[in-house]
Structure formats: structure tokens, C-alpha cells
Design an enzyme around this catalytic site. Structure first.
Site, short mmCIF file in Angstrom:
data_model
loop_
_atom_site.label_atom_id
_atom_site.label_comp_id
_atom_site.label_asym_id
_atom_site.label_seq_id
_atom_site.Cartn_x
_atom_site.Cartn_y
_atom_site.Cartn_z
N ARG A 90 0.83 -1.21 0.00
CA ARG A 90 0.00 0.00 0.00
C ARG A 90 0.87 1.26 0.00
O ARG A 90 0.55 2.23 -0.69
CB ARG A 90 -0.92 0.00 1.23
N TYR A 244 -14.30 9.80 -1.94
CA TYR A 244 -13.36 9.40 -2.99
C TYR A 244 -13.49 10.26 -4.24
O TYR A 244 -12.59 10.28 -5.08
CB TYR A 244 -13.59 7.93 -3.36
#
Length: 421
Positions: A90, A244
Site C-alpha cells: 500500500r 473518494y
């Protein structure tokens, strides 16, 4: 009833366990198996999970294993919450795209594609093991990118439904602002996973009064601040976008911010260290407050509701899930995976009818769906050209120079996870 959680060593898991314990009348679990290759984390999380069940007098048995086949054997449902490559991967997803002036994020853009390429083959392998163990078992996918992963599962013929906590988070937030019970709030939630808009907030159900204008008028500033978007943008849109959407509506601003502060991956990695230390305390028998900052809020309630509906017909009849479009959004192919309200029972999820989607939103949905088509092809079949085409199609990239550079970086940073390299 037996449930298995693959990725059970995640620091998310105590949130899930707490929900299973509190909501056992909705979902009476007799056996819960936590499956994870990281034995050290699994021991810590499993120990806390048992203490949470014991404190709340849950009669179910919790076991742990690193053997997927053993863990999913005879399971009625399997929850997937994987992170292939862990926080280290990540961290890469969130940093190398910035070198090209593009958003570095784990579920969208180039970082999101990298995660999809790592994840889809692993998830499909697990799903085949589940199918061999019990062809009737349901797979509930919480693994990001949920839309692409769920489509991979459905396309391979698995009994699967995708789940995200964005909708339930908005439901809880709006209920608090309106001073009503969360069950009274029905969202007109539409889009793709991590690309959604709340076009209505109705009281009592789909036909109830729409409170969204009131929310925007009385609380628009607070909502805008939470989303890190200007209030005039919300007023102009007349909807509440998922947080988002900021990666799309303020891309360059976000890139500048990300270049000047620690990555979210670094923050989460540090938080996970603290959480795992807490989980090792034999006196801890409830989820710690720090876990609320980890992400995944209300995941447990959504997961319990979905599992109960799929297995017993006992959860909420209507829930926000990820499933096949099947004509719901007429501008998308039937096999696109969308995130909308759906009627859920033992036979699966069937999307409810959605009013015509405005071109401002439909255009972006169609664009990202096309990217997801190409991303899934790259995840299933590999190849540099497929990766390049997926990146070129993404609205956050869209230029050949960026796509070329990002393709090289993606492959370089993910070689150990890509069988075709």
C-alpha cells in the site's frame, strides 16, 4: 452456522467480531474461523476475538488457522478482507504514482490498478477453494478494489456480493444530523464502488420525504468540510459525493497535498503496531477506541446484515451492495458491477430501479466502468500492453506519457506479485 473470515488477522477484525457478538440474534454463528497466513497477527487477533465473545456471552466458537482449505471447509459464508502485499505494498501504491504527477491512492488511479492486479488472482484461487468445499457458500467481498474484485468473482460463476462501508457511514452520519434512527434513513445511493453519490436522503424508505435539501441547507458546510470540498461545489451538484470523488474533482490539489505529508499507509502501519500491542493485552476484551480511526467504521453492521439476508433471509430486505448491473443503469453493460440499493435474500442481490442518472455523473461512471473492464482483463491475463491500456483509459491519468511511465513503475514495484512478469 459456520462463517470464515479470510484475512482474519487484519486489525479490522475486532470491529467485525464486535458486530457478530452484539447482533447475534440477527446472525447466530456457531463457529467462526479466522484465516490468515500471518500466524503472529492471527494469534493476537484471535485471542481478542475470543475475549470479546466471552465478555458478551456469545456461545459461538472461534478458531484460527493459516490453512485456507481447512478454514473454509463447510462454511456457509466466507468474508474476504485481504491485503495482498500488506501495508508495504500500500505504501508503494500511494507513493510512486506521485512521481508522475498522479494521485497515489490504494483503490483508484494507478495505485488502485496495482492493487487489483495483485489481488484478483489470489481472490479467485480462494474462491475456487470455497466452491470445492461448499458450492452453496456465499462469498462476501470487502477486499478492495471491491467493484473489480466482485466482478471477477461473479464472472467466474461464484455466489458473491461486494460490500463497502461508505453508504452505511453516510446513513449513520445523516441520521445523527436529522436526529432519527439510522434504520429510518434510506439513501438514493448510486454509482460504482468508491465512485458514488447520495442523490436523496429519504425518511422511512424509498417513497419517504427527501431530506437532502434540508441537510445541504442546514449542514452543508459541515458536510463539505468532512469531504474536503468547497461548499459551493456541493450546492451546485445538489448531491453528496463520496469522499473518494475528491480525487476526481480536486486531483491536482490532492496531489500537492500528498506530496507534502506522510502517506496514509505510513499512518495506518503505525496505528496497526499500536493496535496489535493492545490486542496482545489479555485484559482487553472489547474493541479499542483507536480502531475507529483505522477505517472500516460500521463495517460489522453492514456485514452482519448482508450475511443474515443471504443465509437466513433475516437481515434488512434492502441494502447497498455491489452486484451486476443487469440493466439498472442503462448506459452500462449488464455485467458491469454497480453499487446501489438492492433487494437481498437467500437467492442473492437484485438492484432496485434507479431514476435516470444525470450526465455529469453518468459520464464519469461510464468512463470508470470502461477502465474497470480493462483493469480486470489485465488482472486475469497479464501483459504490459493490458496494463498500459487500463492506465490510459483511467480519467485520473488519460495521457500516453503518464500511462507509459506509470506502467513501468507499476510493474517494477509489483514483480513479486505478478506471475506473468
Amino acid at each position: 452456522m459456520k462463517l470464515a473470515v479470510v484475512g482474519g488477522g487484519s486489525t479490522y477484525t475486532p470491529e467485525l467480531i464486535d458486530g457478530f457478538a452484539r447482533l447475534r440474534d440477527i446472525l447466530p454463528i456457531e463457529e467462526l474461523v479466522l484465516v490468515d497466513p500471518a500466524a503472529d497477527r492471527l494469534d493476537l487477533v484471535g485471542g481478542l476475538a475470543r475475549r470479546i465473545f466471552a465478555k458478551q456471552a456469545h456461545p459461538g466458537r472461534i478458531t484460527t488457522t493459516s490453512d485456507v482449505d481447512a478454514g473454509v471447509a463447510d462454511a456457509d459464508a466466507v468474508l474476504l478482507q485481504l491485503r495482498v502485499g500488506g501495508q508495504a505494498a500500500r505504501q508503494q501504491d500511494e507513493t510512486w504514482p506521485l512521481e508522475c504527477g498522479c494521485v497515489g491512492q490504494e483503490t483508484t488511479g494507478a495505485g488502485g490498478l496495482a492493487k487489483a492486479l495483485r489481488t484478483v488472482p489470489v481472490v479467485l484461487d480462494i474462491a475456487e477453494r470455497v466452491r470445492r468445499a461448499n458450492p452453496d457458500a456465499w462469498i462476501i467481498d470487502f477486499t478492495n478494489p471491491v467493484g473489480i474484485v466482485t466482478r471477477a468473482l461473479l464472472q467466474a460463476g461464484h455466489k458473491a456480493v461486494g460490500l463497502c462501508n461508505v453508504a452505511i457511514g453516510f446513513q449513520r452520519r445523516f441520521a445523527k444530523l436529522l436526529e432519527v434512527a439510522p434504520s429510518e434513513v434510506y439513501l438514493e445511493h448510486v454509482g460504482l464502488n468508491h465512485l458514488t453519490w447520495e442523490r436523496g436522503v429519504r425518511l422511512g424508505g424509498p417513497d419517504g420525504a427527501d431530506m437532502l435539501p434540508k441537510l445541504l441547507a442546514e449542514h452543508g458546510g459541515t458536510i463539505a468540510d468532512d469531504l474536503h470540498l468547497p461548499r459551493p461545489v456541493l450546492d451546485l451538484l445538489g448531491v453528496v459525493p463520496s469522499y473518494y470523488l475528491r480525487y476526481f474533482y480536486a486531483h491536482d490539489e490532492v496531489v500537492r497535498e500528498l506530496r507534502t505529508k506522510p502517506s496514509r499507509a505510513a499512518e495506518v502501519a503505525e496505528m496497526e503496531k499500536r493496535l496489535l500491542t493492545m490486542y496482545g493485552d489479555p485484559a482487553l476484551d472489547e474493541k479499542p477506541e483507536l480502531l475507529s480511526k483505522r477505517g472500516g467504521a460500521f463495517y460489522s453492521e453492514a456485514a452482519v446484515d448482508l450475511a443474515a439476508s443471504l443465509l437466513r433471509g433475516g437481515g434488512s430486505e434492502i441494502q447497498v451492495v455491489n452486484t451486476y448491473n443487469n440493466g439498472t443503469l442503462p448506459f452500462l453493460p449488464d455485467n458491469a458491477v454497480i453499487e446501489v440499493q438492492a433487494r437481498v435474500d437467500r437467492s442473492g442481490a437484485v438492484p432496485l430501479a434507479v431514476p435516470a442518472v444525470e450526465p455529469l455523473f453518468a459520464g464519469l461512471i461510464a468512463n470508470v466502468t470502461a477502465y474497470e473492464d480493462l483493469a480486470l482483463e489485465a488482472a486475469l491475463h497479464g501483459g504490459r500492453d493490458r496494463v498500459y491500456k487500463a492506465l490510459l483509459s483511467h480519467p485520473l491519468i488519460g495521457q500516453y506519457e503518464y500511462a507509459e511511465a506509470l506502467t513501468d513503475r507499476l510493474i517494477a514495484h509489483n514483480r513479486e506479485h505478478l506471475a506473468w512478469v
